[in-house]
Design an enzyme around this catalytic site. Structure first.
Site, PDB file in Angstrom:
ATOM      1  N   ASP A 116      11.432   1.643  -2.157  1.00  0.00           N
ATOM      2  CA  ASP A 116      10.913   0.331  -1.976  1.00  0.00           C
ATOM      3  C   ASP A 116      11.572  -0.707  -3.046  1.00  0.00           C
ATOM      4  O   ASP A 116      11.319  -0.231  -4.124  1.00  0.00           O
ATOM      5  CB  ASP A 116       9.258   0.245  -2.147  1.00  0.00           C
ATOM      6  CG  ASP A 116       8.702  -0.994  -1.589  1.00  0.00           C
ATOM      7  OD1 ASP A 116       9.149  -2.203  -1.563  1.00  0.00           O
ATOM      8  OD2 ASP A 116       7.582  -0.590  -0.762  1.00  0.00           O
TER       9      ASP A 116
ATOM     10  N   ASP B 268      11.124  -5.759  -0.654  1.00  0.00           N
ATOM     11  CA  ASP B 268       9.937  -6.284  -0.309  1.00  0.00           C
ATOM     12  C   ASP B 268      10.259  -8.129  -0.277  1.00  0.00           C
ATOM     13  O   ASP B 268      11.041  -8.409  -0.893  1.00  0.00           O
ATOM     14  CB  ASP B 268       9.436  -6.233  -1.651  1.00  0.00           C
ATOM     15  CG  ASP B 268       7.862  -6.820  -1.777  1.00  0.00           C
ATOM     16  OD1 ASP B 268       7.005  -6.124  -1.127  1.00  0.00           O
ATOM     17  OD2 ASP B 268       7.524  -7.680  -2.682  1.00  0.00           O
TER      18      ASP B 268
ATOM     19  N   GLU C  12      11.523  -6.730   4.704  1.00  0.00           N
ATOM     20  CA  GLU C  12       9.929  -6.990   5.045  1.00  0.00           C
ATOM     21  C   GLU C  12       9.992  -8.508   5.311  1.00  0.00           C
ATOM     22  O   GLU C  12      10.158  -9.244   4.394  1.00  0.00           O
ATOM     23  CB  GLU C  12       9.344  -6.673   3.724  1.00  0.00           C
ATOM     24  CG  GLU C  12       7.699  -7.027   4.201  1.00  0.00           C
ATOM     25  CD  GLU C  12       6.754  -7.405   3.207  1.00  0.00           C
ATOM     26  OE1 GLU C  12       5.515  -7.145   3.059  1.00  0.00           O
ATOM     27  OE2 GLU C  12       6.939  -7.811   2.113  1.00  0.00           O
TER      28      GLU C  12
ATOM     29  N   HIS D 216       0.764  -0.658   4.292  1.00  0.00           N
ATOM     30  CA  HIS D 216      -0.411  -0.777   3.022  1.00  0.00           C
ATOM     31  C   HIS D 216      -1.174  -2.200   2.997  1.00  0.00           C
ATOM     32  O   HIS D 216      -1.872  -2.204   1.973  1.00  0.00           O
ATOM     33  CB  HIS D 216       0.183  -0.590   1.592  1.00  0.00           C
ATOM     34  CG  HIS D 216       1.342  -1.327   1.205  1.00  0.00           C
ATOM     35  ND1 HIS D 216       2.713  -1.472   2.052  1.00  0.00           N
ATOM     36  CD2 HIS D 216       1.498  -2.275   0.199  1.00  0.00           C
ATOM     37  CE1 HIS D 216       3.377  -2.410   1.489  1.00  0.00           C
ATOM     38  NE2 HIS D 216       2.955  -2.731   0.344  1.00  0.00           N
ATOM     39  N   ASP D 217      -0.534  -3.177   3.734  1.00  0.00           N
ATOM     40  CA  ASP D 217      -1.447  -4.479   3.614  1.00  0.00           C
ATOM     41  C   ASP D 217      -2.021  -4.958   4.580  1.00  0.00           C
ATOM     42  O   ASP D 217      -2.619  -6.013   4.494  1.00  0.00           O
ATOM     43  CB  ASP D 217       0.125  -5.658   3.501  1.00  0.00           C
ATOM     44  CG  ASP D 217       0.892  -5.583   2.169  1.00  0.00           C
ATOM     45  OD1 ASP D 217       0.713  -5.203   1.163  1.00  0.00           O
ATOM     46  OD2 ASP D 217       2.143  -5.758   2.232  1.00  0.00           O
TER      47      ASP D 217
HETATM   48  O1  TEU Z   1       3.624  -8.432   0.894  1.00  0.00           O
HETATM   49  C1  TEU Z   1       4.327  -9.376   1.195  1.00  0.00           C
HETATM   50  C2  TEU Z   1       3.271 -10.408   2.033  1.00  0.00           C
HETATM   51  O2  TEU Z   1       3.554 -11.309   2.343  1.00  0.00           O
HETATM   52  C3  TEU Z   1       1.892  -9.657   2.065  1.00  0.00           C
HETATM   53  O3  TEU Z   1       1.279  -9.900   0.939  1.00  0.00           O
HETATM   54  C4  TEU Z   1       1.172 -10.397   3.050  1.00  0.00           C
HETATM   55  O4  TEU Z   1       1.224 -11.770   2.657  1.00  0.00           O
HETATM   56  C5  TEU Z   1      -0.132 -10.055   3.328  1.00  0.00           C
HETATM   57  O5  TEU Z   1      -0.176  -8.594   3.233  1.00  0.00           O
HETATM   58  C6  TEU Z   1      -0.644 -10.596   4.795  1.00  0.00           C
HETATM   59  O6  TEU Z   1      -0.055  -9.957   5.612  1.00  0.00           O
HETATM   60  C7  TEU Z   1       4.610  -7.434  -0.092  1.00  0.00           C
HETATM   61  C8  TEU Z   1       4.011  -6.146  -0.343  1.00  0.00           C
HETATM   62  O7  TEU Z   1       3.914  -5.316   0.692  1.00  0.00           O
HETATM   63  C9  TEU Z   1       2.754  -6.477  -0.850  1.00  0.00           C
HETATM   64  O8  TEU Z   1       1.845  -5.301  -1.136  1.00  0.00           O
HETATM   65  C10 TEU Z   1       2.806  -7.214  -2.222  1.00  0.00           C
HETATM   66  O9  TEU Z   1       1.537  -7.453  -2.672  1.00  0.00           O
HETATM   67  C11 TEU Z   1       3.669  -8.287  -2.132  1.00  0.00           C
HETATM   68  O10 TEU Z   1       4.695  -8.200  -1.283  1.00  0.00           O
HETATM   69  C12 TEU Z   1       4.171  -8.733  -3.446  1.00  0.00           C
HETATM   70  O11 TEU Z   1       5.019  -8.032  -3.908  1.00  0.00           O
END
Ligand code: TEU
Ligand code: CA
Length: 530
Positions: A99, A201, A264, A325-326
């Protein structure tokens, strides 16, 4: 399969390292733990492992706040542990994806520490600093992804810095070539160590409007939504110049053999496609989150598959994601019966599938008592249902006190509510979700039509979703019932086939022709005869 690359015919498995396996009894997963569990991934039959960030970090956003791009946080182990893990992954014939978090660093990163010292710091322009607005407030109206203004005032120099996420995650200034070069070196550091690719990311965030203009108000905003949605993100991300930055990153990967660049990107299909880049010089795989964001409705999903397939640029390789994970766990969203249908869909669609750890055993959202909340987003915008912890809990290996994850109480609670929602129990049970995943992964490896074959839409009605996959002489019909009643599907005159795999355990080999009945929650892989 020499006619396609590993990241085209293979399956990616995402590991959130804090929650996969703890090897040293501190309640937090680590790299050595992942290494110890490799036999499981080999048994399951996935091809590549993507590990969420394990770099040195104050963990304000659990590793998405990086303080050093070229090392391992002591919580997760050492560079030696990494090398051992990487060697074992490759020995098993699997690939390793890291990542990469280039949009922002931790506020403890030495670059930011140096940047904030003075307005003349050589690293000042590595971040996005601006004078206060005339009223002393933030330079523009942009909102952080985790709520509140995206600007933080820094007393020492009397300016604000921009952070799209936490204030502990200042955004880098990717318009500055020095930043690009430094980050390219970080990529090379890991490429030289043998990693096979990166999941990048928030890649669509890297470039912001040159004039940092205010975002327009979102007229459709409703109070239950995240604060970010008050505005339309017109100027804060997805800017045209981002594609040049991505092409440069891609060029770094091209210095090596067969590496993969995954982006992403949360954008609608038509905007997403631009991330393949001019002449496909952008991301190999701009993540496709359509299945995560759409209602579980056959007609709707049928449309979005067709729309996605049609929108792909020529030569652009598709991909599908069911969890990360989000996002809330898929088995929670759909329930156990449809989680099986979803597995069959993910692993029979055309394109690289990405599987989130634990989804293969049907892990659901684990309740987090208020005093154990970890996610900074939940802490910033509490009570609105944004907590990401419930989908990040320890992998459930067995029924023991700490589910085989650790010898002590883990950093997030474990789920004991179902005695068979773990690897040990489901390995023994041929009708389990885990065994369905394993069988699907096996089939996908055996039959080219299912991994690299053409996608051919099939007309269906109501809750039925159907399509064909074809390669050379191999032809499959996939039929899924996304609803809770029996439906019929009429096969075309002269078309017959036999069941190869069924969600509900229908006998393999069953011959089908004419009108077929598809019970609620059934999913069938049917091999067609000519
Ligand atoms: O996530 C980006 C992101 O856009 C998400 O936080 C999204 O807004 C949310 O999950 C709703 O769909 C990435 C990573 O995957 C996340 O874990 C991080 O917190 C974020 O970037 C910041 O690096
Ligand atoms: Ca540990």
């Amino acid at each position: 399969m020499s006619d396609t690359l590993w990241w085209q015919h293979g399956t990616i498995y995402q590991i959130y390292p804090r929650s996969f396996q703890d090897s040293n009894g501190d309640g937090i997963g680590d790299l050595e733990g992942i290494r110890q569990r490799l036999p499981y991934l080999i048994w399951l039959g996935v091809d590549a492992v993507w590990i969420s960030p394990f770099y040195p970090s104050p963990m304000a956003d659990f590793g998405y706040d990086v303080a050093d791009y070229c090392d391992v946080d002591p919580i997760f182990g050492t560079l030696e542990d990494f090398d051992r893990l990487s060697a074992d992954i490759h020995k098993a014939g699997m690939k390793l994806i890291l990542d990469f978090v280039p949009n922002h660093t931790s506020d403890r990163h030495p670059w930011f520490q140096e940047s904030r010292i003075s307005r003349d710091s050589p690293k000042r322009d590595w971040y996005i600093w601006r004078d206060p607005a005339p009223d002393g407030g933030p330079p523009n109206n942009w909102i952080s992804n985790f709520g509140g203004s995206a600007w933080q005032f820094d007393e020492a120099t009397g300016q604000y810095y921009y952070h799209a996420f936490l204030k502990e995650q200042p955004d880098l200034n990717w318009r500055n070539p020095e930043v690009r070069w430094a980050m390219h070196d970080a990529l090379r550091f890991w490429l030289d160590r043998g990693v096979d690719g990166f999941r990048v990311d928030v890649i669509w965030h890297l470039i912001k409007d040159a004039d940092l203009r205010d975002n327009p108000i979102n007229p459709a905003y409703e109070p239950h939504q995240r604060e970010l949605n008050r505005l339309l993100e017109v100027h804060s991300c997805d800017q045209p110049e981002v594609h040049e930055v991505i092409a440069e990153m891609r060029a770094v990967l091209e210095e090596y053999d067969e590496r993969v660049l995954i982006g992403e990107i949360y954008l609608p299909i038509e905007r997403l496609m631009a991330y393949y880049g001019d002449d496909l010089k952008g991301a190999h795989l701009p993540f496709n989150f359509q299945l995560l964001q759409s209602a579980w409705d056959a007609r709707h999903i049928d449309n979005l598959i067709r729309e996605y397939e049609t929108a792909l640029p020529e030569g652009g390789w598709p991909n599908w994601v069911l969890g990360n994970h989000d996002q809330a766990r898929i088995a929670d969203r759909l329930g156990p019966a449809q989680a099986r249908v979803a597995a069959l869909l993910l692993l029979t669609l055309r394109g690289t599938p990405t599987l989130y750890y634990g989804d293969e055993i049907g892990m659901v959202q684990v309740p987090i008592p208020p005093e154990r909340v970890q996610d900074p987003w939940e802490k910033n915008e509490p009570g609105l249902g944004f907590n990401r912890d419930p989908a990040r809990t320890p992998m459930q290996w067995d029924e023991s006190a700490h589910v085989g994850f650790s010898t002590v109480e883990p950093w997030l609670p474990v789920d004991h509510r179902e005695s068979n929602r773990n690897v040990a129990a489901q390995k023994q049970d041929r009708s389990s979700l885990l065994c369905l995943y394993k069988r699907l992964l096996e089939l996908r490896r055996e039959r080219k039509a299912l991994s690299i074959g053409r996608y051919v839409p099939v007309t269906a009605e109501g809750d039925i979703l159907a399509f064909r996959r074809e390669h050379d002489e191999e032809r499959f019909l996939i039929v899924l019932n996304l609803g809770s009643t029996t439906h019929r599907l009429m096969l075309d005159e002269g078309v017959r086939g036999h069941v190869v795999l069924s969600c509900l355990g229908r006998e393999a080999g069953d011959e089908l022709s004419g009108t077929i009945e598809i019970p609620a929650n059934e999913g069938l892989v049917v091999e067609l005869a000519d």
